[in-house]
Structure formats: C-alpha cells, structure tokens
Design an enzyme around this catalytic site. Structure first.
Site, PDB file in Angstrom:
ATOM      1  N   ASN A  78     -31.223-139.366 -33.842  1.00 16.92           N
ATOM      2  CA  ASN A  78     -31.125-139.963 -35.175  1.00 16.92           C
ATOM      3  C   ASN A  78     -29.815-140.733 -35.372  1.00 16.92           C
ATOM      4  OD1 ASN A  78     -29.256-137.928 -35.327  1.00 16.92           O
ATOM      5  ND2 ASN A  78     -30.209-136.835 -37.045  1.00 16.92           N
TER       6      ASN A  78
ATOM      7  N   GLU B 192     -24.335-136.203 -39.277  1.00 18.76           N
ATOM      8  CA  GLU B 192     -25.729-136.598 -39.427  1.00 18.76           C
ATOM      9  C   GLU B 192     -25.825-137.852 -40.314  1.00 18.76           C
ATOM     10  OE1 GLU B 192     -27.827-135.216 -37.604  1.00 18.76           O
ATOM     11  OE2 GLU B 192     -27.889-133.029 -37.739  1.00 18.76           O
TER      12      GLU B 192
ATOM     13  N   ASP C  35     -17.632-129.823 -31.767  1.00 22.53           N
ATOM     14  CA  ASP C  35     -18.370-129.066 -32.779  1.00 22.53           C
ATOM     15  C   ASP C  35     -18.732-127.667 -32.304  1.00 22.53           C
ATOM     16  OD1 ASP C  35     -20.093-130.147 -30.899  1.00 22.53           O
ATOM     17  OD2 ASP C  35     -21.168-131.422 -32.300  1.00 22.53           O
TER      18      ASP C  35
ATOM     19  N   HIS D 239     -26.770-139.554 -34.692  1.00 23.54           N
ATOM     20  CA  HIS D 239     -25.578-138.750 -35.004  1.00 23.54           C
ATOM     21  C   HIS D 239     -24.589-138.738 -33.845  1.00 23.54           C
ATOM     22  CE1 HIS D 239     -27.469-134.619 -33.613  1.00 23.54           C
ATOM     23  NE2 HIS D 239     -26.761-135.118 -32.637  1.00 23.54           N
TER      24      HIS D 239
HETATM   25  C1  F6R Z   1     -22.684-131.969 -28.947  1.00 27.69           C
HETATM   26  C2  F6R Z   1     -22.805-133.056 -29.920  1.00 27.69           C
HETATM   27  C3  F6R Z   1     -24.109-133.735 -30.193  1.00 27.69           C
HETATM   28  C4  F6R Z   1     -24.838-134.197 -28.943  1.00 27.69           C
HETATM   29  C5  F6R Z   1     -26.120-134.942 -29.301  1.00 27.69           C
HETATM   30  C6  F6R Z   1     -26.935-135.313 -28.061  1.00 27.69           C
HETATM   31  O1  F6R Z   1     -21.349-131.518 -28.877  1.00 27.69           O
HETATM   32  O2  F6R Z   1     -21.826-133.362 -30.502  1.00 27.69           O
HETATM   33  O3  F6R Z   1     -23.856-134.847 -31.016  1.00 27.69           O
HETATM   34  O4  F6R Z   1     -24.003-135.031 -28.199  1.00 27.69           O
HETATM   35  O5  F6R Z   1     -26.907-134.138 -30.135  1.00 27.69           O
HETATM   36  O6  F6R Z   1     -27.387-134.132 -27.445  1.00 27.69           O
HETATM   37  P1  F6R Z   1     -28.021-134.143 -25.986  1.00 27.69           P
HETATM   38  O7  F6R Z   1     -26.941-134.552 -25.043  1.00 27.69           O
HETATM   39  O8  F6R Z   1     -28.438-132.712 -25.726  1.00 27.69           O
HETATM   40  O9  F6R Z   1     -29.158-135.101 -26.024  1.00 27.69           O
END
Ligand code: F6R
Length: 244
Positions: free
Chosen positions: A137, A144, A68, A139
């Site tokens: 959450n 989301e 992303d 995701h």
């Molecule tokens: C990032 C991504 C997000 C993160 C998720 C957890 O490329 O795709 O889904 O993996 O938000 O983020 P952290 O690792 O910062 O807790």
C-alpha cells in the site's frame, strides 16, 4: 534524487544493497545504519553476514537503529522484530548487542519510548544509510497511507492491508498485533542516504506510485522523491508498472 535500478533477481538486489552497506562502513567504520525487517532485506543481510565472515567488513564500531516494532511483543517472541534481527543478522556478525537498537514492544510508557528513540538517533549523529522495504500500500516502516505525514517516532494502528500482508508470519490474522511503534517520515527523511528495495508483482503499483506518482501521504513512500540521495532497487516484476 531517486535513482532506480532494475536488478535481474532478488539475489542481485541483495548483493547490490549489501555493497552499499559495505562501502558505507568502509568509509566510516562507526557508521550508523538504519535497518528494516520483513522478507525483502533477508538476502541483503545474508550478504552482509557473508562479507563479515570472509573478513571483508568489520561491524564492531557500527551502531544500528531499526525502523519499527510490534506493540506487545517481547524481544524473545519469534515474530518480534528484535528476534528477526538477531536471527537474520546480528548473531552472524560482530556487532555488540548494546550498539543495536530496536524499539521495545513492551515499553511501559509508549510516548517516552518513542521520544527517547528519536533522541538516541540524533545523539548518534543521525543515520548514514537507511534500508527500506515497501508495503503493498506504499507504506515505509509502519507509516501507513494517511492524510498527513508523521514526523517522528510514534505509535500506529496497522491497516487491514498490512495485517493481511503480515499474517503469513503468524498462525492467523487474529494473532497479528494491531499496533506498532515506527520511526516517522521525518525520521526517515533525515537519513543521509536511503536504499529502498522492492520485489515481486504485488509491489508494482506501489513502486509506480512512489516513483512516478504525486508526492502524497496517501502513498507515504512518494515523499522519497524529495530526498537528495535515494537508490531504489527493484526486480522486473516490481518495475512492471513504471512508464519512464
Ligand atoms: C519492516 C517495515 C515494513 C516492510 C514492508 C515490506 O521493518 O518497515 O515497512 O519493509 O512491509 O515488507 P516485506 O519486505 O515483507 O514485503
């Protein structure tokens, strides 16, 4: 099938995930790797860089695709995911820049950007090993909680929960972009193998919902229960609400 491993700490998680990448590239030097940003994969990327620097692994034939990118951020913006990847991994290993793919936050035509990205993954032969983090959450990438699973790479509006979680990297919540490009659930599910990492108590509910809850787009990660080859690496705190 989902295999859950509880690791001693985040360092052990990083070592275990890096070992999967090393094995993948040893077996297939021109492997296609799916990469993530955020705090969770940083120890994994350090271990991969170390493995390159000590001659254990050669990334010269590898191709990568990131999950992303924030809409509106230039690749040189310190919070862009391109910048994150350069800093945390690419500049420490011998992968040619042209073999690394991150969606462009500045794309003039979002639909074309997403469509081309999906086509490039397919043309590369699909992703051999995809690393994922987990949102508080539930995701994965920026898919989301929603009423339906999105199939392919698309534009999303970030939820308040995600903006709150990610504001730590920006001066304030107002600075966090409201939109992002993300691979879809279908794009992720096409990966041949997936390793998902989650650590810390804030992830415990999402881990339990992903592993033991119903498969529902309200917890996007729960779809991984239907994938044939998923390794889940968690620490004790993130595993705390698992009952089985
Ligand atoms: C990032 C991504 C997000 C993160 C998720 C957890 O490329 O795709 O889904 O993996 O938000 O983020 P952290 O690792 O910062 O807790």
């Amino acid at each position: 099938m989902m295999k859950v491993h509880i690791c001693k700490d985040t360092e052990a998680m990083g070592k275990a995930a890096a070992a999967l990448f090393i094995a993948c590239v040893e077996e297939k030097p021109n492997a296609v790797l799916g990469l993530a940003t955020g705090s969770t994969p940083i120890p994994t990327y350090s271990e991969m860089a170390k493995a390159y620097q000590t001659g254990v692994i050669d990334f010269s034939k590898v191709t990568t695709f990131n999950l992303d990118e924030y809409v509106g951020l230039a690749p040189t913006h310190e919070q862009s995911y391109r910048y994150f990847m350069e800093t945390n991994l690419f500049k420490h290993i011998n992968i040619p820049t042209e073999s690394t793919h991150v969606l462009s936050g500045l794309a003039a035509d979002p639909e074309a950007e997403c469509g081309n990205y999906e086509a490039m993954i397919d043309a590369a032969g699909g992703i051999d090993l995809q690393i994922l983090g987990l949102g508080n959450n539930g995701h994965i990438a920026f898919n989301e909680p929603a009423d339906a699973f999105a199939a392919t790479t698309h534009t999303v509006t970030l939820t308040e929960s995600t903006i709150e979680a990610n504001k730590r990297f920006f001066e304030s919540a107002d600075e966090v972009p409201r939109k992002a490009y993300t691979m879809g659930i279908g794009s992720i599910m096409k990966a041949k193998k997936i390793v998902l990492l989650a650590n810390g108590a804030a992830k415990a509910d999402a881990v339990a919902a992903m592993v033991e809850g119903p498969v529902t787009p309200q917890c996007p990660a729960s779809i991984l229960q239907f994938h044939p080859n998923v390794v889940v690496l968690v620490d004790e705190a993130a595993a705390a609400k698992l009952t089985k």
